[in-house]
Design a protein around this motif. Structure first.
Motif: not given
Length: 619
Positions: A514-516, A542-546, A564-568, A611-616
């Motif tokens: 994953a890049k996001v 997509i990756a997830q961390a909490h 990661y390229e993008r962090v949301i 949407q962010i995953v699609k952009e990346v």
């Protein structure tokens, strides 16, 4: 002819009515029966702050939403498959959330001209075809209840109050829920008035029989039990789990628990729960105000207890000075903040995550405090033990953040065995620790930097405490500039060092490519997890961390973010964790932020994250 039964995997039910109609009780009972049946579930109580808001108005609408399924779920659901509207206000406040083609059960007895005008209906929505997009089931809930109870020696108003049990009986028939538990519950609840108890049971049974016999409901539904890990389960709210976690922490440390607290929504239930657990070495004190609550808890810590105070956002502001005193005294103390909408009185019964910066920085001077956050109702149990472990090990106040969504929400909880939990080591001072037989109260453990904790009255360990700066080791009052600089750095170093005890940050990335990264903290865990699952189901990576610990942040977090390229970061505030992450790691983290007093929806986050995953990915 037997009615058809359809199998479903998941259902979302919302029950709505006046705040005095017993909607929360009805929802709680349906939740209990659903848990007994073995479904996974998640709930969202939503009610006004006023004890008795004006009847029949939009402001007075109270609702309870339950999501249950035959698989693992993490949110109370976005939109109801079934809405039960007890009056026009409940219908108007909730109908916009009901998807096309879903069921709406309406209590037609309440759709009078006066009640319709009260909420601004120009015409009766049950007659003007404005509800054509949903399946409306008109039911005379009130009059059917009164008819069912005509042989009971109770007044008409008392009979009408049982209409929520009629509705509960109908729902239990629709979804094949057990009924014995509710009858037993009602007999216990109204044990002092058996006539009222039997009347409510009769209304409940009448609702069930109505579903079985009427032509309005031709189908009932079944949701099979969920395949959960083996163990003993019960339903639990976040506030109750916190209370049980505190009791368990006291047991693990071998300490009595003292709670000094002033009642405040939505934290009051923790005081209620603990006050009923005195046999577990718990002492509760309902103080005259927030300041007295935390001051008594700090005094109890000085005396050798596990000192705890509970509150919500405005209360944390009032407790700030004593939290700073606890930092100076270097004594263990738990401050539990069940967050609600702010500022000031704000939205007492609505949820929010906007106290994070107050928890991390809301004191005078350099006053570092560890901050941890619960992520779900059942997780609040573990969070309470972790907060106690840090406080007792490092001799520091710890702020534990929950919120209204966690505190009032419920879900199944696998009850742990105390024998499987790690004991909390205290290492209290029992004898002089100076070279000449002197006791040095601020002499520190070289590994944790925790100072010696001596119980008052211990012979040979007499010492002075107070808010004025202390000399290193001796604890004498000191205005020496170099000593102050040293003590400030020692206190900060002690808190920073806690991060070395964390487990590596858990990353959920099934693809490994994953890049996001979706990063969260607190009660956004459920909605983020549900949104991430939906993105992956659509083929997105997509990756997830909490984060459990939000101060100090994990030592490996910077390295994790850099992958990661993008962090949301979705948050129910205007970007408080995002600000901390950007400042500390110089990462261009993005935020998705709302402060509506309601949790995020899974579909909403699916849209944002997808949407962010699609952009990346450039797709």
């Amino acid at each position: 002819m037997a009615k058809e039964t359809k199998q479903l995997q998941r259902v979302v039910i919302r029950i709505a009515g006046d705040s005095g109609d017993g909607m929360q009780l009805t929802g709680d009972r349906f939740t209990t029966e659903t848990a007994a049946f073995g479904n996974d579930l998640s709930t969202l109580p939503n009610f006004p702050a006023e004890i008795r808001a004006p009847a029949g108005t939009l402001a007075g609408v109270s609702s309870f939403q339950l999501h249950f399924a035959d698989y693992d779920i993490v949110t109370p659901g976005d939109a109801p498959d079934v809405l039960v509207a007890m009056n026009p206000a409940a219908l108007k406040a909730n109908i916009k959330d009901v998807p096309d083609g879903k069921d709406v059960i309406v209590n037609t007895d309440e759709f009078t001209k006066r009640n319709l005008q009260k909420v601004g209906y120009g015409s009766n929505p049950l007659e003007d075809d404005s509800l054509h997009r949903v399946r409306v089931h008109p039911v005379q809930l009130t009059s059917l209840t009164v008819e069912a109870l005509k042989d009971f020696e109770i007044g008409k108003k008392e009979a009408q109050r049982s209409k929520n049990m009629f509705a509960l009986g109908l729902l239990c028939w629709m979804y094949n829920r057990p009924t014995e538990g509710t009858a037993e519950f009602l007999r216990k609840k109204f044990a002092k008035d058996p006539v009222i108890a039997e009347a409510n049971i009769a209304a409940f049974k009448a609702g069930w029989a109505y579903g079985e016999t009427t032509e309005s409901f031709s189908v009932s539904y079944e949701v099979s039990p969920a395949a959960l890990p083996k163990g003993t389960y019960r339903t639990i709210t976040g506030n109750k789990a916190l209370a049980y976690g505190l009791v368990t922490a006291g047991r693990l440390a071998g300490l009595p628990v003292f709670l000094g607290s002033y009642p405040i929504t939505p934290a009051s239930d923790i005081l209620h729960e603990l006050s009923a657990l005195k046999s577990f070495n718990v002492l509760t004190f309902q103080a005259e105000d927030e300041i007295a609550g935390i001051a008594s808890a700090l005094g109890a810590s000085f005396g050798g207890h596990l000192g705890v105070t509970t509150t919500s956002g405005p209360g944390v502001a009032l407790k700030a000075e004593t939290i700073g005193l606890a930092v100076s005294l270097e004594l263990p103390l738990l401050i539990i903040d069940v967050q609600r909408g702010g500022p000031s009185t704000g939205l007492p019964t609505k949820t929010e995550q906007a106290d994070l910066l107050q928890a991390v920085y809301g004191r005078n001077g350099e006053s570092p405090v560890p901050v941890i956050a619960a992520k779900s109702p059942s997780d609040a149990f573990d969070a309470a033990i972790e907060a106690a472990r840090i406080a007792l090990t490092y001799r520091t106040p710890v702020i534990l953040l929950s919120d209204g969504y966690i505190g009032n929400g419920s879900e199944p909880w696998q009850v742990p065995s105390v024998s499987d939990l790690e004991p909390i080591e205290l290492n209290r001072a029992t004898e002089p620790n100076g070279a000449d037989g002197q006791f040095l109260p601020y002499k520190r453990d070289p590994e944790t930097l925790a100072r010696a904790w001596a119980i008052p009255g211990t012979a040979g360990l007499e010492h002075r405490i107070g808010g004025i700066e202390k000399a290193n080791e001796t604890g004498e009052i000191s205005y020496d500039p170099d000593n102050h600089d040293l003590m400030v750095r020692l206190r900060q170093g002690k808190v920073d060092g806690i991060a070395s005890t964390y487990a590596p940050t858990a990353i959920d990335d099934p693809s490994g490519s994953a890049k996001v990264l979706a990063l969260g903290w607190g009660s956004t865990y459920g909605p983020i997890t549900a949104g991430v699952r939906r993105v992956r189901a659509s083929g997105g990576k997509i990756a997830q961390a909490h984060l459990r610990h939000v101060n100090p942040l994990p030592n490996d977090l910077g390295e994790v973010l850099a992958r990661y390229e993008r962090v949301i970061i979705p948050e129910m505030n205007l970007g408080q964790l995002r600000m901390l992450v950007r400042a500390k790691y110089l990462v261009d983290a993005e935020g998705y932020n709302k402060v509506r007093g309601l949790p995020f929806g899974a579909v909403e986050l699916e849209d944002v994250l997808g949407q962010i995953v699609k952009e990346v990915d450039g797709s």
